[in-house]
Design a protein around this motif. Sequence first.
Motif, PDB file in Angstrom:
ATOM      1  N   ARG A  21      25.664  48.154  15.684  1.00 20.76           N
ATOM      2  CA  ARG A  21      25.816  46.889  15.662  1.00 20.76           C
ATOM      3  C   ARG A  21      26.591  46.668  14.430  1.00 20.76           C
ATOM      4  O   ARG A  21      26.444  46.686  13.386  1.00 20.76           O
ATOM      5  CB  ARG A  21      24.583  46.841  15.414  1.00 20.76           C
ATOM      6  N   THR A  24      26.720  40.716  11.789  1.00 17.31           N
ATOM      7  CA  THR A  24      26.074  39.330  12.359  1.00 17.31           C
ATOM      8  C   THR A  24      27.049  38.235  11.531  1.00 17.31           C
ATOM      9  O   THR A  24      26.700  38.243  10.367  1.00 17.31           O
ATOM     10  CB  THR A  24      25.186  39.091  13.042  1.00 17.31           C
ATOM     11  N   ARG A  29      24.172  34.441  13.731  1.00 16.90           N
ATOM     12  CA  ARG A  29      23.112  34.318  13.552  1.00 16.90           C
ATOM     13  C   ARG A  29      22.248  33.054  14.183  1.00 16.90           C
ATOM     14  O   ARG A  29      22.432  32.069  14.023  1.00 16.90           O
ATOM     15  CB  ARG A  29      22.677  34.202  12.176  1.00 16.90           C
ATOM     16  N   ARG A 179      26.720  36.867  21.635  1.00 14.37           N
ATOM     17  CA  ARG A 179      26.649  38.738  22.156  1.00 14.37           C
ATOM     18  C   ARG A 179      26.309  39.922  20.737  1.00 14.37           C
ATOM     19  O   ARG A 179      26.045  40.810  20.857  1.00 14.37           O
ATOM     20  CB  ARG A 179      28.123  39.094  21.775  1.00 14.37           C
ATOM     21  N   TYR A 180      25.962  39.220  19.832  1.00 11.10           N
ATOM     22  CA  TYR A 180      25.398  39.728  18.027  1.00 11.10           C
ATOM     23  C   TYR A 180      24.262  39.577  18.132  1.00 11.10           C
ATOM     24  O   TYR A 180      23.166  40.149  17.271  1.00 11.10           O
ATOM     25  CB  TYR A 180      25.752  39.028  17.262  1.00 11.10           C
ATOM     26  N   TRP A 181      22.885  39.186  19.099  1.00 12.20           N
ATOM     27  CA  TRP A 181      21.796  38.840  19.369  1.00 12.20           C
ATOM     28  C   TRP A 181      21.023  40.127  19.724  1.00 12.20           C
ATOM     29  O   TRP A 181      21.700  40.672  20.580  1.00 12.20           O
ATOM     30  CB  TRP A 181      21.506  37.357  19.571  1.00 12.20           C
TER      31      TRP A 181
END
Length: 218
Positions: A21, A24, A29, A179-181
């Motif tokens: 991944r 972030t 965040r 998209r980063y979660w």
Amino acid sequence: MPGGPRNAEPAAGQEGTPGKRPATPAWARKSTLVLLVAVLALAVFGTTTQTWMTVTLDPNQVGHAGAAQTALEVQGSKAATAVTALALVALAGGLAAAIAGRIARWIITGIILLASAGIVAAAATVLADPLAAAQGSIAAATGITGSQAQVAVSAFPVLAVVAGCLLALAALLVIPASRYWNTRTKYDARAAGGAAATSGPVDEIDSWDRLSRGDDPT
């Protein structure tokens, strides 16, 4: 030298390790965005508890009914009732976005955007015609409708407009940031692909979510 490229290849391979991944960014965040939306929504709500307008009544018009109260302070909650309700909607939407699935986040973002637009429109209406916005409070204080008065507008309606615009911008950041979660539901997990969906938490909210599901993030 021949050794140079061979030493560089493992480093490049490590950077491109599949399934890892990406880091972030600070702005993306989940805890940061949820807090930002909550603070802006509370800021809008806070402005409605303050005096938006000070109305100076004409004693000749209001007569004995308003002679004892020629200066009337009108709070934002009375001048623009919708702003208070829409701020609470935006606050609830921001908190819900933290635990919502991918599709639900789009819907919640749309709701926050509509609430922000309503906040800006309602506050701008007060700024455009403060006397009309104060008529309800004037009628409640004097019993006379359609009175003419001098109205001094404070800075709080302007702050509500600014906070409403910032709230809309914060809502727009939810979509690219998500998209980063980590995924929130089993349906999102299937769409994202098993291993990526079950990767470790990236912030405190994810840790609490995993604990609520019976997983130990440690």
